[in-house]
Design an enzyme around this catalytic site. Structure first.
Site, PDB file in Angstrom:
ATOM      1  N   LYS A  88       0.120  -3.327   2.188  1.00  0.00           N
ATOM      2  CA  LYS A  88      -1.138  -2.570   2.237  1.00  0.00           C
ATOM      3  C   LYS A  88      -1.757  -2.601   3.641  1.00  0.00           C
ATOM      4  CE  LYS A  88      -2.157  -3.587  -2.648  1.00  0.00           C
ATOM      5  NZ  LYS A  88      -2.328  -2.273  -3.316  1.00  0.00           N
ATOM      6  N   LYS A  92     -11.399   6.789  -6.002  1.00  0.00           N
ATOM      7  CA  LYS A  92     -12.794   6.393  -6.244  1.00  0.00           C
ATOM      8  C   LYS A  92     -13.643   6.657  -5.014  1.00  0.00           C
ATOM      9  CE  LYS A  92     -11.025   2.881  -9.327  1.00  0.00           C
ATOM     10  NZ  LYS A  92     -10.475   1.505  -9.387  1.00  0.00           N
ATOM     11  N   THR A 117      -5.611   3.779  -6.453  1.00  0.00           N
ATOM     12  CA  THR A 117      -6.663   4.440  -7.233  1.00  0.00           C
ATOM     13  C   THR A 117      -8.019   4.264  -6.549  1.00  0.00           C
ATOM     14  OG1 THR A 117      -6.617   2.464  -8.620  1.00  0.00           O
ATOM     15  CG2 THR A 117      -5.572   4.439  -9.506  1.00  0.00           C
ATOM     16  N   HIS A 134       5.221   1.151 -11.893  1.00  0.00           N
ATOM     17  CA  HIS A 134       4.106   1.102 -10.937  1.00  0.00           C
ATOM     18  C   HIS A 134       4.512   0.608  -9.561  1.00  0.00           C
ATOM     19  CE1 HIS A 134       0.820   1.673 -13.939  1.00  0.00           C
ATOM     20  NE2 HIS A 134       1.706   1.121 -14.745  1.00  0.00           N
ATOM     21  N   LYS A 159      -8.934  -3.903  -1.752  1.00  0.00           N
ATOM     22  CA  LYS A 159      -7.727  -3.898  -2.591  1.00  0.00           C
ATOM     23  C   LYS A 159      -7.119  -5.282  -2.497  1.00  0.00           C
ATOM     24  CE  LYS A 159      -6.251  -0.464   0.134  1.00  0.00           C
ATOM     25  NZ  LYS A 159      -5.930   0.573  -0.849  1.00  0.00           N
ATOM     26  N   ARG A 160      -6.117  -5.579  -3.339  1.00  0.00           N
ATOM     27  CA  ARG A 160      -5.450  -6.866  -3.214  1.00  0.00           C
ATOM     28  C   ARG A 160      -4.878  -7.038  -1.812  1.00  0.00           C
ATOM     29  NH1 ARG A 160      -4.720 -10.175  -7.888  1.00  0.00           N
ATOM     30  NH2 ARG A 160      -3.412 -11.392  -6.472  1.00  0.00           N
TER      31      ARG A 160
HETATM   32  C1  26Q Z   1       5.069  -9.629 -12.845  1.00  0.00           C
HETATM   33  C2  26Q Z   1       5.798 -10.721 -13.283  1.00  0.00           C
HETATM   34  C3  26Q Z   1       5.254 -11.983 -13.285  1.00  0.00           C
HETATM   35  C4  26Q Z   1       3.938 -12.153 -12.849  1.00  0.00           C
HETATM   36  C5  26Q Z   1       3.209 -11.052 -12.410  1.00  0.00           C
HETATM   37  C6  26Q Z   1       3.770  -9.790 -12.400  1.00  0.00           C
HETATM   38  C7  26Q Z   1       2.984  -8.624 -11.929  1.00  0.00           C
HETATM   39  C8  26Q Z   1       1.623  -8.530 -12.202  1.00  0.00           C
HETATM   40  C9  26Q Z   1       0.884  -7.452 -11.754  1.00  0.00           C
HETATM   41  C10 26Q Z   1       3.568  -7.602 -11.206  1.00  0.00           C
HETATM   42  C11 26Q Z   1       2.820  -6.503 -10.770  1.00  0.00           C
HETATM   43  C12 26Q Z   1       1.466  -6.430 -11.053  1.00  0.00           C
HETATM   44  C13 26Q Z   1       0.613  -5.330 -10.635  1.00  0.00           C
HETATM   45  C14 26Q Z   1       1.011  -4.214 -10.078  1.00  0.00           C
HETATM   46  C15 26Q Z   1       0.073  -3.165  -9.675  1.00  0.00           C
HETATM   47  O1  26Q Z   1      -1.133  -3.329  -9.770  1.00  0.00           O
HETATM   48  N1  26Q Z   1       0.565  -2.036  -9.195  1.00  0.00           N
HETATM   49  C16 26Q Z   1      -0.320  -0.963  -8.786  1.00  0.00           C
HETATM   50  O2  26Q Z   1      -0.496  -0.077  -9.878  1.00  0.00           O
HETATM   51  C17 26Q Z   1      -1.462   0.906  -9.593  1.00  0.00           C
HETATM   52  C18 26Q Z   1      -1.684   1.727 -10.834  1.00  0.00           C
HETATM   53  O3  26Q Z   1      -0.585   2.543 -11.071  1.00  0.00           O
HETATM   54  C19 26Q Z   1      -1.047   1.756  -8.419  1.00  0.00           C
HETATM   55  O4  26Q Z   1      -2.117   2.622  -8.101  1.00  0.00           O
HETATM   56  C20 26Q Z   1      -0.726   0.876  -7.210  1.00  0.00           C
HETATM   57  O5  26Q Z   1      -0.187   1.670  -6.170  1.00  0.00           O
HETATM   58  C21 26Q Z   1       0.260  -0.201  -7.599  1.00  0.00           C
HETATM   59  O6  26Q Z   1       0.480  -1.090  -6.531  1.00  0.00           O
END
Ligand code: 26Q
Length: 817
Positions: free
Chosen positions: A558, A664, A660, A361, A552-553
């Site tokens: 971003k 939407k 995403t 991702h 978004k976050r």
């Molecule tokens: C990893 C290790 C330790 C703590 C946290 C994490 C961690 C947690 C969440 C790393 C990444 C995430 C989230 C990533 C994420 O949301 N990516 C998004 O995924 C979406 C679905 O595929 C995409 O549409 C977005 O572009 C992408 O940023």
């Protein structure tokens, strides 16, 4: 089940069930129950209906025999279940009536539900949409996640700064939709050591954990749209086991375990709030192993209970890893097959390497997971041995492919050498999976070309693309009833399960009557949002203004701060010339920042301070408002998205894997202003160049500018509008009497080097906004574009994404009930 086969629903017995739960479960009476207790009792009564189908689905012999997908994810951002499940059950109207007879308004009751915020953002929400689409299409699925006691923190603002508070989502009463499955509990070990024992003349390695905890599953029902199929979202909760077995500890382990005892009860306490950023904390790795181990064991339990041999595991089960977070499931399966089931390495690997598939991702280097070898060694000693062995065998393949190329070996090795050796989880995933996919066409190309080119050379059929999608049930039918009714009037009611049918409304894009109705719905949705903002934030909004939305976050890549620069540019122009001709605009933001991400929090602060000033500045005649909606969450998105005119998708090209929210908002008739990034590229392909506003550098452009030695001052000094806008941050315009409080944002864009090229894209961004402003003045033309957005984004249904996974990766069949 076909839509015509409406579920048998007995109103009177449902009402009895609600009343029974009021007294038996919540110890209250019809006369004294609070609105919240009515919601809870209704939820329990509904959950009973789905639990029946959940157990029936589980017991269905055809499903036991069919191949299933197991979706492993540390996050499932499901949002409120009640309204959505009512839609899937086809009971929305009946329950509205049943509750009305009991004196309660369903819409108000639904507002009592807290969001289960068991995810950070896109990745977690995607997992939830995928569960919905698997159930709707009846592809046998189990979702495996964690039952965090606290979900993503609640956000509020204090003097413009983000405050975090714990989110006890299930409340003291418990969440009405979940059911405990104690008979399926598992024991999970940590720490300890590896022993070599001799079994039937063979040397077998055995892990003796130093500490053991219990994994208790809670099932949430994922109800298939208009079907009797209900799949479990199985969330593991960590429980301490007492008494702890201290006898087997050697001295070192004993000390270790003492320390670990404190952690035991904490393993599923709280969701890590980082999004697209990894932080190597021991407790996070414990969460990951706890989740993987419990899930793998549950999968093997089901497989063996159905009477299958271990060798047939890849034929019966596939395990999809949602990013690298559950990677440790790979060595865990290897360990069980070898150490517990007595298989050879080769037999175990033949099974394991055909069972796992991995979705990537992100390309952001700071988000690619690595763990200290020393930590894995301590926490999971046997897994570390297995990882070394996987690596050893893999590096032989590398040497065969590129003889004598030490650099290749160093780059591809699972182990990153250095002062502290690190384990690269993505490499382990690619090596241990039969399929790897990116989440949008552009992203998957970059995964191939930039991230894993050597893996692509070694395993030329392994890398795939599956473009993300969203569930049309929650993100149109449920959240936008006005537009849904209008669509159904024109093309019938099958579109929620066949979103490509929306194309049928394209023929009405020029129809003046339809345009009016479509825009009237948009207006109502804008009013609903304006009312929310008025009630909750005390800001009054004009629904004739363009509702311009970025939700978004919060992350630098971003580029919320690029959006903010545009706000500053408009403000500057209005101050310079009060008659400056612009369509009134409301610029919405909603975003949570990771609590440890300093600059992200400074950007939130800057937006809030600028909003305060702009919204109350009599000089600009109400033409510009800025609204930062606090505590962004799924239920808030359900209000904002249907009200959006403009969807901001402005990441630096190459950084947003897919996005995403872009899908939407387009589905709900917002026009996108966006870069050539992630799924924006495919949205443009679908809706056509005339119906989207693309600006800025593309991936090649970004590479070029960076290679030439990017200096943000070049842009700052050359563009007076940019300079004036940025300089507004320096004085005390927005922080009266306290100049410099917004410096952090300013500095990051200049002396900080502007790593995401906001300044390089600024002029093109402003131009795109001007084109949108001009277009909005022609309401018929705008309506046409908005209608075409709704009509032409059927591709982005998560039903299609799931079919892509099914056909190209999972290779399984639907089982209809
Ligand atoms: C990893 C290790 C330790 C703590 C946290 C994490 C961690 C947690 C969440 C790393 C990444 C995430 C989230 C990533 C994420 O949301 N990516 C998004 O995924 C979406 C679905 O595929 C995409 O549409 C977005 O572009 C992408 O940023």
């Amino acid at each position: 089940m076909k839509p015509t086969q409406q579920k048998q629903f007995d109103k009177a017995s449902f009402q009895d069930s609600v009343k029974k739960h009021l007294s038996a479960t919540y110890a209250t009476t019809i006369e004294t129950a609070s609105e919240r207790q009515w919601y809870l009792a209704m939820g329990r009564a509904l959950a009973e209906l789905t639990t029946f189908d959940l157990l029936a689905t589980e017991a269905d012999e055809r499903i036991k025999k069919a191949k299933s997908v197991n979706y492993l994810s540390l996050e499932f951002l499901i949002g409120r279940l009640t309204g959505n499940n009512l839609i899937s059950m086809g009971l929305y109207e009946q329950i509205t009536e049943a509750m009305a007879e009991l004196g309660h308004n369903l819409t108000d009751l639904l507002e009592e539900e807290r969001d289960p915020s068991l995810g950070n953002g896109g990745l977690g929400r995607l997992a939830a949409c995928f569960m919905d689409s698997c159930a709707a299409q009846e592809y046998p699925t189990v979702g495996y996640g964690l039952h965090y006691e606290y979900g993503l923190f609640k956000q509020s603002f204090k003097d413009g700064r983000q405050q975090e508070a714990p989110d006890a989502w299930s409340g003291v009463e418990g969440y009405p939709w979940e059911v405990a499955r104690p008979e399926l509990a598992q024991e999970i070990g940590f720490y300890g050591h590896v022993e070599v024992v001799s079994e039937n003349g063979k040397e077998v390695r055995k892990w003796v954990p130093g500490m053991t905890v219990k994994a208790m599953p809670w099932d949430l029902p994922i109800v298939g749209y208009e079907s009797n199929t209900v799949y479990p979202l199985r969330l593991w909760e960590c429980k301490a086991i007492a008494p702890f077995s201290l006898a087997s500890f050697n001295n070192g382990d004993y000390f270790e375990a003492q320390h670990a005892l404190i952690d035991a009860g904490n393993i599923t306490k709280v969701l890590y709030p980082n999004d697209n950023h990894e932080k190597g904390k021991t407790l996070r790795l414990m969460q990951q192993y706890f989740h993987s181990a419990a899930s793998v064991r549950d999968i093997l339990r089901r497989h063996e209970a159905a009477g299958y041999t271990l060798a047939s595991l890849p034929k019966q089960e596939t395990i999809q890893l949602n990013d690298t977070h559950p990677t440790i499931a790979i060595p865990e399966l290897m360990r069980i097959l070898m150490d517990e089931k007595g298989m050879s390495w080769d037999d175990a690997w033949a099974i394991s390497s055909k069972t796992f598939a991995y979705t990537n991702h992100t390309l952001l280097p700071e988000a690619l997971e690595t763990w200290p070898e020393s930590l894995i060694q301590r926490l999971l000693p046997r897994h570390m041995e297995i990882i070394f062995e996987i690596n050893h065998r893999f590096l032989q393949e590398v040497r065969a492919m590129w003889p004598g190329d030490g650099e290749k070996q160093a780059k591809l090795s699972i182990i990153q050498e250095g002062f502290h050796r690190m384990v690269r989880m993505a490499n382990l995933c690619v090596i241990g999976s039969y399929a790897v996919n990116g989440v949008a066409a552009l992203h998957s190309q970059l995964v191939k070309k930039d991230l894993f080119p050597e893996f692509d050379a070694m395993y030329p059929t392994r890398l795939h693309n599956v473009t993300n999608g969203i569930t049309p049930r929650r993100w149109l039918k449920f959240c936008n009833p006005g537009l849904s009714a209008l669509i159904t009037e024109k093309i019938g009611n099958e579109w929620p399960a066949k979103l490509e049918q929306l194309e049928g409304i394209a023929q009405f894009a020029d129809d003046a009557e339809f345009q009016k109705e479509y825009m009237a719905v948009k207006k109502q949705n804008k009013q609903r949002l304006a009312d929310w903002v008025s009630d909750n934030m005390g800001i009054e909004l004009d629904t004739n203004a363009i509702f311009d939305v970025q939700i978004k976050r919060l992350h630098e890549y971003k580029r919320q701060h690029l959006d903010l620069l545009h706000v500053l540019a408009l403000y500057h122009r209005l101050l310079k010339d009060p008659s400056f001709d612009m369509v009134p605009r409301v610029v919405f933001f909603a975003a949570k920042a990771a609590p440890g991400y300093h600059l992200a929090k400074e950007i939130i602060f800057a937006i809030n301070k600028i909003a305060e000033k702009v919204n109350n500045d009599p000089r600009i005649g109400g033409k510009l408002k800025v609204v930062f909606i606090p505590d962004y969450r799924v239920s808030m998105a359900e209000i904002i998205i249907p009200a959006a005119d403009v969807s901001q998708q402005i990441s630096m090209a190459g950084k947003e894997a897919s996005g995403t929210g872009n899908m939407k908002m387009a589905l709900n008739g917002a026009l996108t202003i966006g870069t050539m990034d992630g799924a924006n590229v495919e949205i443009r392909e679908e809706v056509g160049d005339d119906n989207i506003y693309i600006f800025g550098l593309d991936v090649d452009g970004v590479k070029r500018v960076k290679a030439a030695g990017y200096n943000p001052y070049d842009y700052y000094n050359a563009d007076p509008l940019l300079k004036s806008s940025l300089d507004l941050l320096l004085g005390d315009e927005f922080t009266p009497g306290k100049p410099g409080l917004l410096r952090a944002t300013y500095d990051s864009l200049l002396d900080g080097g502007d790593p995401y090229l906001c300044l390089a894209d600024f002029a093109s961004y402003v131009e795109a906004h001007e084109a949108m402003d001009a277009q909005y003045r022609d309401q018929a033309g705008w309506a046409k574009k908005a209608i075409l957005n709704t009509a032409l984004v059927g591709k982005f249904s998560s039903d299609r994404s799931i079919r892509d996974y099914v056909n190209n990766i999972w290779k399984l069949e639907a089982v209809s009930r």
